[in-house]
Design a protein around this motif. Structure first.
Motif, PDB file in Angstrom:
ATOM      1  N   ALA A  56       0.849  -1.260   0.055  1.00  0.00           N
ATOM      2  CA  ALA A  56      -0.075   0.150  -0.080  1.00  0.00           C
ATOM      3  C   ALA A  56       0.933   1.106  -0.044  1.00  0.00           C
ATOM      4  N   LEU A  57       1.847   1.308   0.579  1.00  0.00           N
ATOM      5  CA  LEU A  57       2.920   2.339   0.902  1.00  0.00           C
ATOM      6  C   LEU A  57       3.699   2.588  -0.637  1.00  0.00           C
ATOM      7  N   LEU A  58       3.963   1.437  -1.189  1.00  0.00           N
ATOM      8  CA  LEU A  58       4.455   1.557  -2.529  1.00  0.00           C
ATOM      9  C   LEU A  58       3.464   2.300  -3.621  1.00  0.00           C
ATOM     10  N   GLN A  59       2.323   1.748  -3.449  1.00  0.00           N
ATOM     11  CA  GLN A  59       1.231   2.304  -4.595  1.00  0.00           C
ATOM     12  C   GLN A  59       1.023   3.744  -4.344  1.00  0.00           C
ATOM     13  N   GLU A  60       1.081   4.127  -3.094  1.00  0.00           N
ATOM     14  CA  GLU A  60       0.822   5.573  -2.635  1.00  0.00           C
ATOM     15  C   GLU A  60       2.262   6.180  -3.139  1.00  0.00           C
ATOM     16  N   ALA A  61       3.479   5.616  -2.994  1.00  0.00           N
ATOM     17  CA  ALA A  61       4.714   6.379  -3.235  1.00  0.00           C
ATOM     18  C   ALA A  61       4.616   6.648  -4.696  1.00  0.00           C
ATOM     19  N   LEU A  62       4.208   5.417  -5.621  1.00  0.00           N
ATOM     20  CA  LEU A  62       4.150   5.476  -7.153  1.00  0.00           C
ATOM     21  C   LEU A  62       3.198   6.870  -7.424  1.00  0.00           C
ATOM     22  N   ARG A  63       2.160   6.802  -6.836  1.00  0.00           N
ATOM     23  CA  ARG A  63       1.268   7.899  -7.256  1.00  0.00           C
ATOM     24  C   ARG A  63       1.691   9.040  -7.051  1.00  0.00           C
ATOM     25  N   GLN A  64       2.260   9.466  -5.790  1.00  0.00           N
ATOM     26  CA  GLN A  64       2.689  10.699  -5.371  1.00  0.00           C
ATOM     27  C   GLN A  64       3.996  10.868  -6.607  1.00  0.00           C
ATOM     28  N   SER A  65       4.886  10.072  -6.669  1.00  0.00           N
ATOM     29  CA  SER A  65       6.011  10.440  -7.371  1.00  0.00           C
ATOM     30  C   SER A  65       5.917  10.643  -8.859  1.00  0.00           C
ATOM     31  N   LEU A  66       4.747   9.663  -9.447  1.00  0.00           N
ATOM     32  CA  LEU A  66       4.360   9.804 -10.824  1.00  0.00           C
ATOM     33  C   LEU A  66       3.617  11.109 -10.996  1.00  0.00           C
ATOM     34  N   GLN A  67       2.956  11.645 -10.258  1.00  0.00           N
ATOM     35  CA  GLN A  67       2.121  12.877 -10.349  1.00  0.00           C
ATOM     36  C   GLN A  67       3.163  14.105 -10.340  1.00  0.00           C
ATOM     37  N   ALA A  68       4.312  13.865  -9.261  1.00  0.00           N
ATOM     38  CA  ALA A  68       5.409  15.016  -9.501  1.00  0.00           C
ATOM     39  C   ALA A  68       5.998  15.091 -10.773  1.00  0.00           C
ATOM     40  N   ARG A  69       6.348  13.992 -11.172  1.00  0.00           N
ATOM     41  CA  ARG A  69       6.945  13.690 -12.578  1.00  0.00           C
ATOM     42  C   ARG A  69       6.063  14.155 -13.739  1.00  0.00           C
ATOM     43  N   ASN A  70       4.841  13.864 -13.713  1.00  0.00           N
ATOM     44  CA  ASN A  70       3.774  14.549 -14.656  1.00  0.00           C
ATOM     45  C   ASN A  70       3.819  15.903 -14.792  1.00  0.00           C
ATOM     46  N   GLU A  71       3.865  16.339 -13.476  1.00  0.00           N
ATOM     47  CA  GLU A  71       3.834  17.926 -13.353  1.00  0.00           C
ATOM     48  C   GLU A  71       5.378  18.688 -14.051  1.00  0.00           C
ATOM     49  N   ALA A  72       6.439  17.975 -13.425  1.00  0.00           N
ATOM     50  CA  ALA A  72       7.458  18.315 -14.039  1.00  0.00           C
ATOM     51  C   ALA A  72       7.653  18.166 -15.835  1.00  0.00           C
ATOM     52  N   LEU A  73       7.241  17.226 -16.147  1.00  0.00           N
ATOM     53  CA  LEU A  73       6.977  17.112 -17.557  1.00  0.00           C
ATOM     54  C   LEU A  73       6.105  18.383 -18.105  1.00  0.00           C
ATOM     55  N   ARG A  74       4.900  18.555 -17.388  1.00  0.00           N
ATOM     56  CA  ARG A  74       4.142  19.478 -18.149  1.00  0.00           C
ATOM     57  C   ARG A  74       4.876  20.796 -18.089  1.00  0.00           C
ATOM     58  N   GLN A  75       5.599  21.172 -16.874  1.00  0.00           N
ATOM     59  CA  GLN A  75       6.218  22.274 -16.837  1.00  0.00           C
ATOM     60  C   GLN A  75       7.297  22.575 -18.067  1.00  0.00           C
ATOM     61  N   ALA A  76       7.940  21.430 -18.340  1.00  0.00           N
ATOM     62  CA  ALA A  76       9.185  21.356 -19.302  1.00  0.00           C
ATOM     63  C   ALA A  76       8.430  21.490 -20.587  1.00  0.00           C
ATOM     64  N   LEU A  77       7.357  20.757 -20.858  1.00  0.00           N
ATOM     65  CA  LEU A  77       6.825  20.939 -22.268  1.00  0.00           C
ATOM     66  C   LEU A  77       5.947  22.301 -22.662  1.00  0.00           C
ATOM     67  N   ARG A  78       5.772  22.943 -21.350  1.00  0.00           N
ATOM     68  CA  ARG A  78       5.005  24.141 -21.518  1.00  0.00           C
ATOM     69  C   ARG A  78       5.639  25.365 -22.656  1.00  0.00           C
ATOM     70  N   THR A  79       7.010  25.310 -22.552  1.00  0.00           N
ATOM     71  CA  THR A  79       7.907  26.353 -23.436  1.00  0.00           C
ATOM     72  C   THR A  79       7.626  25.653 -24.768  1.00  0.00           C
ATOM     73  N   GLY A  80       7.203  24.412 -25.042  1.00  0.00           N
ATOM     74  CA  GLY A  80       7.239  23.992 -26.469  1.00  0.00           C
ATOM     75  C   GLY A  80       8.687  23.274 -26.861  1.00  0.00           C
ATOM     76  N   ASP A  81       9.703  23.318 -25.995  1.00  0.00           N
ATOM     77  CA  ASP A  81      10.871  23.052 -26.520  1.00  0.00           C
ATOM     78  C   ASP A  81      11.058  21.457 -25.906  1.00  0.00           C
ATOM     79  N   LEU A  82      10.662  20.431 -26.996  1.00  0.00           N
ATOM     80  CA  LEU A  82      10.833  18.978 -26.502  1.00  0.00           C
ATOM     81  C   LEU A  82      12.340  18.763 -26.340  1.00  0.00           C
ATOM     82  N   GLU A  83      13.343  19.303 -27.221  1.00  0.00           N
ATOM     83  CA  GLU A  83      14.578  18.894 -27.249  1.00  0.00           C
ATOM     84  C   GLU A  83      15.252  19.278 -25.707  1.00  0.00           C
ATOM     85  N   LEU A  84      14.801  20.487 -25.182  1.00  0.00           N
ATOM     86  CA  LEU A  84      15.294  20.782 -23.876  1.00  0.00           C
ATOM     87  C   LEU A  84      14.471  19.818 -22.694  1.00  0.00           C
ATOM     88  N   ALA A  85      13.384  19.287 -22.795  1.00  0.00           N
ATOM     89  CA  ALA A  85      12.913  18.499 -21.772  1.00  0.00           C
ATOM     90  C   ALA A  85      13.626  17.047 -22.147  1.00  0.00           C
TER      91      ALA A  85
END
Length: 189
Positions: A56-85
């Protein structure tokens, strides 16, 4: 002894943060509950106040860390610079910091051997990041992109990072990262 009303929420957050980092650094089987709880200054017995099991801890840790990674990806792609991401993802800094890096690169192979609910949690959170890539790749190509194509693109990034981390020679490892960047940019066309 009385605790502040938000004590349990704060303790749970500390446990999740430590577990997410330690799972990515040492693997799920490489770290026990005692080590996680000691790191946050709590006893193993109090673990069960917050989570039913290590799974259960692993599932929640995955959820939280993947959500954070998705947000970081969203921020990186916001500029439209895929190469930088791509260059940020396949950087020596990311390679050298698995504990704070992408949970897919650190844990995908291990998660594949876990029970179905854990795999479903991982996949559902990963899909959100893939949707971001679908949109970015489609915009870059000027044509529709399937989620499967986005998954293949992301798989190239994840696999490249994993191989770079497993390569002990730093120069060879860095060369793998740079080759991955070039391959990803070709695939993104």
């Amino acid at each position: 002894m009385r605790y502040a009303p938000d004590h349990n929420d704060e303790a749970r957050a500390r446990i999740l943060e430590a577990a997410a980092r330690r799972f990515r650094e040492d693997g799920v089987d490489g770290v026990g509950l005692a080590a996680i709880m000691a790191e946050v200054g709590l006893t193993v017995g109090t673990f069960y106040t917050h989570f039913k099991s290590k799974e259960a801890l692993l599932q929640e840790a995955l959820r939280q860390s993947l959500q954070a990674r998705n947000e970081a990806l969203r921020q990186a792609l916001r500029t439209g610079d895929l190469e930088l991401a791509v260059r940020t993802y396949l950087s020596p800094e990311h390679r050298d910091a698995p504990g704070t890096g992408c949970p897919a690169a650190a844990l995908a192979a291990e998660v594949a051997r876990h029970p179905m609910p854990t795999r479903k949690k991982f996949a559902s959170e990963l899909e959100l990041g893939l949707d971001l890539l679908v949109d970015c790749l489609a915009e870059r190509r000027g044509a529709a992109v399937s989620r499967a194509e986005a998954a293949a693109f992301f798989g190239l990034l994840v696999g490249t990072l994993q191989l770079a981390r497993a390569t002990p020679d730093r120069a060879a490892s860095t060369a793998i990262l740079e080759a991955g960047v070039r391959a990803a940019l070709v695939l993104a066309r």
